[in-house]
Enzyme design. Structure first.
Site, PDB file in Angstrom:
ATOM      1  N   ASN A 225       5.120 -12.910 -12.071  1.00  0.00           N
ATOM      2  CA  ASN A 225       3.901 -13.638 -11.738  1.00  0.00           C
ATOM      3  C   ASN A 225       2.833 -13.327 -12.771  1.00  0.00           C
ATOM      4  OD1 ASN A 225       2.163 -11.363 -10.765  1.00  0.00           O
ATOM      5  ND2 ASN A 225       3.865 -11.137  -9.327  1.00  0.00           N
ATOM      6  N   ASP A 294       7.340 -11.454  -3.628  1.00  0.00           N
ATOM      7  CA  ASP A 294       7.800 -11.472  -2.233  1.00  0.00           C
ATOM      8  C   ASP A 294       9.311 -11.661  -2.136  1.00  0.00           C
ATOM      9  OD1 ASP A 294       5.404 -11.043  -0.848  1.00  0.00           O
ATOM     10  OD2 ASP A 294       4.759 -13.089  -1.266  1.00  0.00           O
ATOM     11  N   LYS A 304      24.280 -13.242 -19.212  1.00  0.00           N
ATOM     12  CA  LYS A 304      23.322 -14.358 -19.294  1.00  0.00           C
ATOM     13  C   LYS A 304      23.942 -15.617 -18.689  1.00  0.00           C
ATOM     14  CE  LYS A 304      20.737 -17.039 -22.631  1.00  0.00           C
ATOM     15  NZ  LYS A 304      20.654 -17.422 -24.030  1.00  0.00           N
ATOM     16  N   PRO A 322      10.742  -5.795   0.219  1.00  0.00           N
ATOM     17  CA  PRO A 322       9.997  -5.009   1.216  1.00  0.00           C
ATOM     18  C   PRO A 322       8.498  -5.224   1.045  1.00  0.00           C
ATOM     19  CG  PRO A 322      10.917  -3.588  -0.502  1.00  0.00           C
ATOM     20  CD  PRO A 322      11.479  -4.964  -0.720  1.00  0.00           C
ATOM     21  N   ASP A 323       7.754  -5.143   2.149  1.00  0.00           N
ATOM     22  CA  ASP A 323       6.290  -5.224   2.081  1.00  0.00           C
ATOM     23  C   ASP A 323       5.771  -3.787   1.967  1.00  0.00           C
ATOM     24  OD1 ASP A 323       3.536  -5.332   2.634  1.00  0.00           O
ATOM     25  OD2 ASP A 323       3.801  -7.254   3.646  1.00  0.00           O
ATOM     26  N   ILE A 324       5.413  -3.418   0.744  1.00  0.00           N
ATOM     27  CA  ILE A 324       5.049  -2.021   0.456  1.00  0.00           C
ATOM     28  C   ILE A 324       3.798  -1.625   1.234  1.00  0.00           C
ATOM     29  CG2 ILE A 324       4.444  -0.415  -1.394  1.00  0.00           C
ATOM     30  CD1 ILE A 324       5.804  -2.474  -3.334  1.00  0.00           C
ATOM     31  N   PHE A 340      -5.096  -5.870  -1.118  1.00  0.00           N
ATOM     32  CA  PHE A 340      -5.733  -7.035  -1.725  1.00  0.00           C
ATOM     33  C   PHE A 340      -5.156  -8.266  -1.035  1.00  0.00           C
ATOM     34  CE2 PHE A 340      -8.352  -6.470  -5.595  1.00  0.00           C
ATOM     35  CZ  PHE A 340      -8.441  -5.087  -5.566  1.00  0.00           C
ATOM     36  N   LYS A 354      -4.569 -10.846   7.288  1.00  0.00           N
ATOM     37  CA  LYS A 354      -3.776  -9.764   6.677  1.00  0.00           C
ATOM     38  C   LYS A 354      -4.303  -8.394   7.099  1.00  0.00           C
ATOM     39  CE  LYS A 354      -1.801 -12.037   2.714  1.00  0.00           C
ATOM     40  NZ  LYS A 354      -2.055 -12.720   1.479  1.00  0.00           N
ATOM     41  N   LYS A 358      -1.537  -6.277   9.126  1.00  0.00           N
ATOM     42  CA  LYS A 358      -0.964  -5.101   8.452  1.00  0.00           C
ATOM     43  C   LYS A 358      -1.709  -3.820   8.830  1.00  0.00           C
ATOM     44  CE  LYS A 358       0.797  -7.712   4.476  1.00  0.00           C
ATOM     45  NZ  LYS A 358       1.176  -7.685   3.059  1.00  0.00           N
TER      46      LYS A 358
HETATM   47  O1  PMT Z   1      -3.656  -8.182 -12.326  1.00  0.00           O
HETATM   48  P1  PMT Z   1      -4.821  -9.116 -12.606  1.00  0.00           P
HETATM   49  O2  PMT Z   1      -4.469 -10.161 -13.634  1.00  0.00           O
HETATM   50  O3  PMT Z   1      -6.088  -8.375 -12.907  1.00  0.00           O
HETATM   51  O4  PMT Z   1      -5.092  -9.960 -11.266  1.00  0.00           O
HETATM   52  C1  PMT Z   1      -5.575  -9.309 -10.133  1.00  0.00           C
HETATM   53  C2  PMT Z   1      -4.892  -9.769  -8.850  1.00  0.00           C
HETATM   54  C3  PMT Z   1      -5.263 -11.219  -8.561  1.00  0.00           C
HETATM   55  C4  PMT Z   1      -3.372  -9.638  -8.977  1.00  0.00           C
HETATM   56  C5  PMT Z   1      -5.399  -8.806  -7.711  1.00  0.00           C
HETATM   57  O5  PMT Z   1      -6.781  -8.917  -7.600  1.00  0.00           O
HETATM   58  C6  PMT Z   1      -4.745  -9.130  -6.388  1.00  0.00           C
HETATM   59  O6  PMT Z   1      -5.151 -10.006  -5.637  1.00  0.00           O
HETATM   60  N1  PMT Z   1      -3.647  -8.392  -6.067  1.00  0.00           N
HETATM   61  C7  PMT Z   1      -2.803  -8.660  -4.873  1.00  0.00           C
HETATM   62  C8  PMT Z   1      -1.894  -9.804  -5.156  1.00  0.00           C
HETATM   63  C9  PMT Z   1      -0.981 -10.120  -3.994  1.00  0.00           C
HETATM   64  O7  PMT Z   1       0.182  -9.888  -4.087  1.00  0.00           O
HETATM   65  O8  PMT Z   1      -1.589 -10.599  -2.918  1.00  0.00           O
HETATM   66  P2  PMT Z   1      -0.859 -11.014  -1.533  1.00  0.00           P
HETATM   67  O9  PMT Z   1      -1.906 -11.685  -0.752  1.00  0.00           O
HETATM   68  O10 PMT Z   1       0.420 -11.773  -1.831  1.00  0.00           O
HETATM   69  O11 PMT Z   1      -0.448  -9.618  -0.910  1.00  0.00           O
HETATM   70  C10 PMT Z   1      -1.289  -8.932  -0.006  1.00  0.00           C
HETATM   71  C11 PMT Z   1      -1.188  -7.449  -0.216  1.00  0.00           C
HETATM   72  O12 PMT Z   1       0.130  -7.007   0.106  1.00  0.00           O
HETATM   73  C12 PMT Z   1      -1.470  -6.966  -1.619  1.00  0.00           C
HETATM   74  O13 PMT Z   1      -2.219  -5.773  -1.530  1.00  0.00           O
HETATM   75  C13 PMT Z   1      -0.092  -6.690  -2.204  1.00  0.00           C
HETATM   76  O14 PMT Z   1      -0.117  -5.608  -3.163  1.00  0.00           O
HETATM   77  C14 PMT Z   1       0.692  -6.282  -0.961  1.00  0.00           C
HETATM   78  N2  PMT Z   1       2.118  -6.635  -0.989  1.00  0.00           N
HETATM   79  C15 PMT Z   1       2.508  -7.919  -1.074  1.00  0.00           C
HETATM   80  C16 PMT Z   1       3.857  -8.236  -1.039  1.00  0.00           C
HETATM   81  C17 PMT Z   1       4.795  -7.193  -0.939  1.00  0.00           C
HETATM   82  N3  PMT Z   1       6.097  -7.448  -0.921  1.00  0.00           N
HETATM   83  N4  PMT Z   1       4.392  -5.926  -0.857  1.00  0.00           N
HETATM   84  C18 PMT Z   1       3.073  -5.626  -0.879  1.00  0.00           C
HETATM   85  O15 PMT Z   1       2.702  -4.452  -0.822  1.00  0.00           O
END
Ligand code: PMT
Length: 418
Positions: A225, A294, A304, A322-324, A340, A354, A358
């Site tokens: 991503n 995700d 390849k 997994p959702d860390i 975030f 969220k 969570k």
């Molecule tokens: O890296 P940059 O270019 O500076 O950009 C910053 C950013 C946009 C990436 C950052 O500000 C940000 O939003 N990070 C979280 C991105 C994200 O995955 O968001 P989400 O809404 O999909 O996930 C919610 C939260 O769950 C996040 O804290 C994520 O780290 C966590 N997560 C998500 C999926 C997963 N499988 N495990 C997780 O822990």
């Protein structure tokens, strides 16, 4: 010479502790205000800092290196091409040595070169090579200061987290009047002290995740991503600046490790999960700024994948990662958990969902999409916690990270009603 004339630090006073033990690399660029750099060395040392000085070639036309050598107590460097100086402490070592890099005065020319990432002399190279916070104190003619090119360069630097100290306003050496005067040395020291924050996180252990994850499809392709890692790295840097012990679990990014931060590099979501869970129990705060994939391909092809003839396409079968964040939040002895939320619509509504689902202590929500959030130097955040919210207006990621870390510190101590 009296001890005062040599610039040896003055008697120990309460103000000395303000920069006690802080290693300041002072860069002086060419301009009539260069002589004020000499006073700044003294004030920095009075505040307890250890100071090393680098002059640009033009600065050395205004004030001799010997003056700065006498005041700082260390040899002064002016060139990348000084073999004996490089043998003693190479420029990369010098960049690593610094806890703070301060350029005062910063001329319009140097500001332009920094904004464009030039490494055409020793000072510009050091500014590029250091992971330490960079502050610049501009000094120039008021027309040069007002020029759109200078202002655009400053905006670029500010968005990258460079602190701009001043300038002041008043009569200028050229006889004109207006903005562009170098701040007084005491003012520069005071702003540096303020910028370092109250160090309210000494003894607090921060775990931060940053960057994207890559989920391999075959030996040459992956699902990834657009996260650059900047937001998470800025959070790690801000926490370290505030005195925290910081561990940064970084996905595949090309960013220097912030000063004083322990870094663990990972590639995939599962590697990130293992690294975060191994550390989470030993930390007081977890900030999940990483953009974790995700989904991952069900299988990684050992070779390849070949294009097949015809138009049959390729179907990838994906499984959920997994959702860390949720796993850390579910730990029995959990740290203060900050997630975030990256949303393209209904940002606050989805972020609050969220926060609750969570069981987070705080969520930092940002709008992402074309030209927003990812990859950029700036961002804007909505902070939500149980019972409260705040908006951090669009700004450089370094500034936002400092505000976020300050909010975390206060919420942890229960200073904001939760
Ligand atoms: O890296 P940059 O270019 O500076 O950009 C910053 C950013 C946009 C990436 C950052 O500000 C940000 O939003 N990070 C979280 C991105 C994200 O995955 O968001 P989400 O809404 O999909 O996930 C919610 C939260 O769950 C996040 O804290 C994520 O780290 C966590 N997560 C998500 C999926 C997963 N499988 N495990 C997780 O822990």
């Amino acid at each position: 010479m009296t001890p005062d004339d040599t610039g040896a630090p003055g008697p120990v006073t309460p103000s000395r502790a303000r920069l006690a033990g802080v290693r300041v690399l002072l860069g002086v660029s060419g301009g009539i205000a260069a002589y004020k750099g000499a006073e700044l060395v003294r004030r920095l040392r009075d505040a307890g800092a250890e100071v090393r000085v680098v002059l640009t070639e033009n600065a050395a036309r205004f004030v001799t290196p010997l003056t700065f050598q006498a005041l700082s107590g260390h040899p002064v460097r002016t060139s990348l091409w000084d073999e004996s100086a490089e043998a003693a402490m190479g420029h990369i070592e010098l960049a690593r040595w610094a806890d703070e890099v301060v350029v005062a005065p910063a001329s319009a020319d140097l500001i332009a070169r920094l904004a464009h990432g030039f490494a055409d002399d020793l000072l510009a190279t050091l500014c590029l090579a250091t992971a330490a916070p960079l502050s610049i104190a501009p000094a120039m003619n008021q027309q040069m200061w007002a020029n759109a090119a200078t202002q655009a360069n400053l905006a670029t630097l500010h968005a990258r987290g460079v602190r701009v100290l001043g300038p002041g306003s008043g009569g200028q050496a050229c006889g004109e009047f207006g903005a562009g005067r170098l701040l007084e040395a005491d003012e520069i020291v005071a702003r540096l002290v303020d910028g370092r924050g109250p160090r309210e996180l000494v003894g607090v252990r921060f775990l931060v995740s940053a960057g994207p994850t890559y989920e391999d499809i075959d030996p040459v392709r992956f699902l990834g991503n657009r996260s650059s890692g900047r937001m998470g790295f800025a959070v790690a840097a801000a926490a370290a600046e505030a005195g925290a012990d910081v561990t940064l679990v970084a996905g595949p990014v090309h960013l220097p490790t912030p000063r004083g931060v322990r870094r663990i590099d990972v590639r995939s979501a599962r590697q990130m999960r293992d690294a975060v869970l191994a550390e989470a129990g030993a930390n007081d705060v977890f900030v999940a700024a990483a953009a974790v994939g995700d989904f991952r391909p069900r299988d990684i092809a050992p070779h390849k994948l070949k294009k097949t003839s015809g138009d049959s396409g390729l179907e990838l079968s994906l499984v959920q990662n997994p959702d860390i964040l949720a796993e850390v939040a579910a730990l029995e002895r959990r740290p203060f958990v900050v997630g975030f939320a990256a949303e393209t619509e209904r940002v606050e509504e989805y972020a609050r969902e969220k926060l609750e689902r969570k069981r987070l202590d705080l969520v930092a929500a940002n709008e992402v999409g074309a030209g927003l959030g990812f990859e950029r130097e700036d961002n804007a955040l909505i902070l939500l916690w149980p019972g409260g919210s705040d908006v951090l207006e669009r700004s450089g990621k370094a500034d936002l990270a400092r505000a976020l870390v300050a909010r975390i510190a206060r919420l942890r101590l229960g200073k904001v009603p939760a």
